[in-house]
Design an enzyme around this catalytic site. Structure first.
Site, PDB file in Angstrom:
ATOM      1  CB  ALA A  65     -12.956 -37.231 -42.810  1.00 16.20           C
ATOM      2  N   GLY A 109      -7.598 -38.107 -43.472  1.00 17.41           N
ATOM      3  CA  GLY A 109      -8.048 -39.455 -43.831  1.00 17.41           C
ATOM      4  C   GLY A 109      -7.523 -39.899 -45.184  1.00 17.41           C
ATOM      5  CD  GLU A 112      -5.991 -40.902 -40.460  1.00 18.65           C
ATOM      6  OE1 GLU A 112      -5.675 -40.897 -39.261  1.00 18.65           O
ATOM      7  OE2 GLU A 112      -7.129 -40.548 -40.849  1.00 18.65           O
ATOM      8  CD  GLU A 132      -6.165 -35.714 -39.485  1.00 16.48           C
ATOM      9  OE1 GLU A 132      -5.026 -35.186 -39.499  1.00 16.48           O
ATOM     10  OE2 GLU A 132      -6.415 -36.788 -40.041  1.00 16.48           O
TER      11      GLU A 132
HETATM   12  N1  DAK Z   1     -14.049 -31.945 -46.608  1.00 14.32           N
HETATM   13  C1  DAK Z   1     -15.042 -31.335 -47.270  1.00 14.32           C
HETATM   14  N2  DAK Z   1     -14.830 -30.509 -48.326  1.00 14.32           N
HETATM   15  C2  DAK Z   1     -13.569 -30.283 -48.690  1.00 14.32           C
HETATM   16  C3  DAK Z   1     -12.468 -30.892 -48.032  1.00 14.32           C
HETATM   17  C4  DAK Z   1     -12.752 -31.760 -46.938  1.00 14.32           C
HETATM   18  N3  DAK Z   1     -11.787 -32.429 -46.277  1.00 14.32           N
HETATM   19  N4  DAK Z   1     -11.331 -30.462 -48.617  1.00 14.32           N
HETATM   20  C5  DAK Z   1     -11.693 -29.634 -49.623  1.00 14.32           C
HETATM   21  N5  DAK Z   1     -13.045 -29.536 -49.665  1.00 14.32           N
HETATM   22  C6  DAK Z   1     -13.855 -28.750 -50.583  1.00 14.32           C
HETATM   23  C7  DAK Z   1     -13.795 -27.274 -50.235  1.00 14.32           C
HETATM   24  O1  DAK Z   1     -14.721 -26.968 -49.213  1.00 14.32           O
HETATM   25  C8  DAK Z   1     -14.158 -26.643 -51.567  1.00 14.32           C
HETATM   26  O2  DAK Z   1     -15.568 -26.751 -51.719  1.00 14.32           O
HETATM   27  P1  DAK Z   1     -16.420 -25.455 -52.193  1.00 14.32           P
HETATM   28  O3  DAK Z   1     -16.111 -24.383 -51.220  1.00 14.32           O
HETATM   29  O4  DAK Z   1     -15.903 -25.157 -53.583  1.00 14.32           O
HETATM   30  O5  DAK Z   1     -17.835 -25.954 -52.155  1.00 14.32           O
HETATM   31  C9  DAK Z   1     -13.506 -27.598 -52.578  1.00 14.32           C
HETATM   32  O6  DAK Z   1     -13.317 -28.828 -51.892  1.00 14.32           O
HETATM   33  C10 DAK Z   1     -12.170 -27.098 -53.057  1.00 14.32           C
HETATM   34  O7  DAK Z   1     -11.374 -26.836 -51.928  1.00 14.32           O
HETATM   35  P2  DAK Z   1     -10.567 -25.472 -51.730  1.00 14.32           P
HETATM   36  O8  DAK Z   1     -11.297 -24.340 -52.371  1.00 14.32           O
HETATM   37  O9  DAK Z   1     -10.259 -25.361 -50.285  1.00 14.32           O
HETATM   38  O10 DAK Z   1      -9.257 -25.795 -52.579  1.00 14.32           O
HETATM   39  P3  DAK Z   1      -7.803 -25.191 -52.384  1.00 14.32           P
HETATM   40  O11 DAK Z   1      -7.027 -25.670 -53.552  1.00 14.32           O
HETATM   41  O12 DAK Z   1      -7.843 -23.749 -52.082  1.00 14.32           O
HETATM   42  O13 DAK Z   1      -7.235 -25.920 -51.055  1.00 14.32           O
HETATM   43  C11 DAK Z   1      -6.812 -27.814 -49.584  1.00 14.32           C
HETATM   44  C12 DAK Z   1      -6.984 -27.264 -51.056  1.00 14.32           C
HETATM   45  C13 DAK Z   1      -6.692 -29.323 -49.679  1.00 14.32           C
HETATM   46  C14 DAK Z   1      -5.503 -27.230 -49.020  1.00 14.32           C
HETATM   47  C15 DAK Z   1      -8.015 -27.344 -48.730  1.00 14.32           C
HETATM   48  O14 DAK Z   1      -9.205 -27.714 -49.413  1.00 14.32           O
HETATM   49  C16 DAK Z   1      -8.021 -27.983 -47.374  1.00 14.32           C
HETATM   50  O15 DAK Z   1      -7.301 -27.593 -46.482  1.00 14.32           O
HETATM   51  N6  DAK Z   1      -8.910 -29.005 -47.190  1.00 14.32           N
HETATM   52  C17 DAK Z   1      -9.091 -29.642 -45.902  1.00 14.32           C
HETATM   53  C18 DAK Z   1      -7.929 -30.580 -45.604  1.00 14.32           C
HETATM   54  C19 DAK Z   1      -8.109 -31.205 -44.247  1.00 14.32           C
HETATM   55  O16 DAK Z   1      -8.198 -30.542 -43.214  1.00 14.32           O
HETATM   56  N7  DAK Z   1      -8.190 -32.547 -44.196  1.00 14.32           N
HETATM   57  C20 DAK Z   1      -8.385 -33.292 -42.983  1.00 14.32           C
HETATM   58  C21 DAK Z   1      -9.866 -33.502 -42.808  1.00 14.32           C
HETATM   59  S1  DAK Z   1     -10.256 -34.268 -41.238  1.00 14.32           S
HETATM   60  C22 DAK Z   1     -12.484 -40.649 -37.881  1.00 14.32           C
HETATM   61  C23 DAK Z   1     -11.430 -41.108 -38.597  1.00 14.32           C
HETATM   62  C24 DAK Z   1     -10.750 -40.258 -39.486  1.00 14.32           C
HETATM   63  C25 DAK Z   1     -11.168 -38.970 -39.631  1.00 14.32           C
HETATM   64  C26 DAK Z   1     -12.225 -38.507 -38.920  1.00 14.32           C
HETATM   65  C27 DAK Z   1     -12.890 -39.354 -38.039  1.00 14.32           C
HETATM   66  N8  DAK Z   1     -13.159 -41.497 -36.952  1.00 14.32           N
HETATM   67  C28 DAK Z   1     -12.661 -42.856 -36.727  1.00 14.32           C
HETATM   68  C29 DAK Z   1     -14.290 -41.075 -36.232  1.00 14.32           C
HETATM   69  C30 DAK Z   1     -10.463 -38.094 -40.540  1.00 14.32           C
HETATM   70  C31 DAK Z   1     -10.519 -36.768 -40.428  1.00 14.32           C
HETATM   71  C32 DAK Z   1     -10.010 -35.917 -41.483  1.00 14.32           C
HETATM   72  O17 DAK Z   1      -9.494 -36.354 -42.495  1.00 14.32           O
END
Ligand code: DAK
Length: 258
Positions: A65, A109, A112, A132
């Site tokens: 997400a 997500g 998922e 998450e």
């Molecule tokens: N959201 C927003 N931006 C993201 C992102 C994300 N999930 N993942 C990456 N980006 C953005 C980064 O902020 C960066 O943007 P800038 O800083 O350049 O503006 C760009 O993409 C490149 O990312 P990185 O610089 O971090 O790239 P790296 O290669 O160094 O790292 C990475 C890649 C995938 C390891 C890292 O980006 C990372 O850890 N990303 C987050 C992964 C994560 O935590 N995913 C889970 C998100 S929470 C719900 C249902 C479902 C959900 C929520 C609610 N309800 C029913 C209410 C789901 C929740 C989730 O999925």
């Protein structure tokens, strides 16, 4: 149809949806999930489409997400509006066969949504995870439910509690992905699989998908009874007559999807 965050195209009877927010590793912002829902609805209502491939970029299927959009939400807003139920679940509710072709990150997500597809073909660079917990929340779009069903409790606990990533080989061993292919061949292999599926009777392919999905919801006895009723009903299909006649006449079947 022109979209901002996804691209769509057709290849014969296959619809291809490519997530396309490279600047955010295909993070699933509201606009993207809205467009995905719209594209799926179009393919579902198109009689000329028999299977869909959902894919991302080489670097990322979807990194979850959009955290920057999510961070300002509050519990009451999420509960009352339940925004994700309407859009994200369009993948799980899609009635025709849908494959996920995953390269790079499939996190949160992203993992998922891949699991909502009927099966996953992964490139050898794919990385799956439910990180998450690192953000102070738990999976919220089926991760705690679909992941243990796919890979068992031990590994699901490991991934969801530590937030670690699993590579393609581990994911295949665990049963999350159906096949691993070299990254450069991912789309070609996924398209071939989708074309094969789309060449079958659409009615039978949809009923097969429905039956397998029902196996998660029913007892074995009820599921087998339900399977038998659907199987019996398939002998009303022109496609059953054609498929069996084609076999007997040593020729390829020409299914009419009825
Ligand atoms: N959201 C927003 N931006 C993201 C992102 C994300 N999930 N993942 C990456 N980006 C953005 C980064 O902020 C960066 O943007 P800038 O800083 O350049 O503006 C760009 O993409 C490149 O990312 P990185 O610089 O971090 O790239 P790296 O290669 O160094 O790292 C990475 C890649 C995938 C390891 C890292 O980006 C990372 O850890 N990303 C987050 C992964 C994560 O935590 N995913 C889970 C998100 S929470 C719900 C249902 C479902 C959900 C929520 C609610 N309800 C029913 C209410 C789901 C929740 C989730 O999925």
């Amino acid at each position: 149809m022109a979209y901002n965050t996804i691209q769509t195209r057709t290849e014969g009877r296959v619809g291809v949806i490519t997530l396309n927010r490279p600047e955010a590793l295909n993070a699933l912002c509201d606009e993207l999930t809205g467009e995905l829902t719209e594209a799926l609805a179009q393919f579902e209502s198109d009689d000329d489409i028999g299977c869909v491939v959902l894919t991302g970029s080489k670097k990322s299927f979807a990194a979850g997400a959009d955290i920057k959009e999510l961070q300002g939400r509050n519990a009451v807003d999420l509960y009352l509006n339940d925004p994700f139920a309407k859009s994200w679940e369009s993948v799980a509710r899609f009635r025709k066969p849908i494959l996920a072709a995953v390269s790079g990150y499939a996190l949160g997500g992203g993992c998922e949504i891949a699991m909502m597809c009927d099966f996953i073909i992964a490139s050898d660079t794919a990385k799956f995870g439910q990180p998450e917990i690192n953000l102070g929340v738990m999976p919220g779009a089926g991760g705690t439910q679909r992941l243990p069903r796919a890979i068992g409790k031990a590994k699901a606990m490991d991934l969801c509690l530590t937030g670690r990533m699993m590579d393609a080989e581990e994911a295949e061993r665990a049963g999350l992905v159906a096949r691993i292919v070299p990254a450069d061949e991912l789309l070609e292999v996924a398209l071939q699989a989708a074309e094969t599926i789309a060449s079958k009777s659409l009615v039978v392919a949809m009923q097969t998908k429905e039956a397998i999905n029902r196996s998660y919801e029913m007892t074995l006895d009820e599921g087998i009874r339900w399977e038998r009723r659907v199987f019996q009903s398939q002998f009303n299909l022109e496609d059953q007559k054609e498929g069996m006649a084609a076999f007997a006449e040593k020729r390829s079947p020409h299914f009419k999807h009825r």
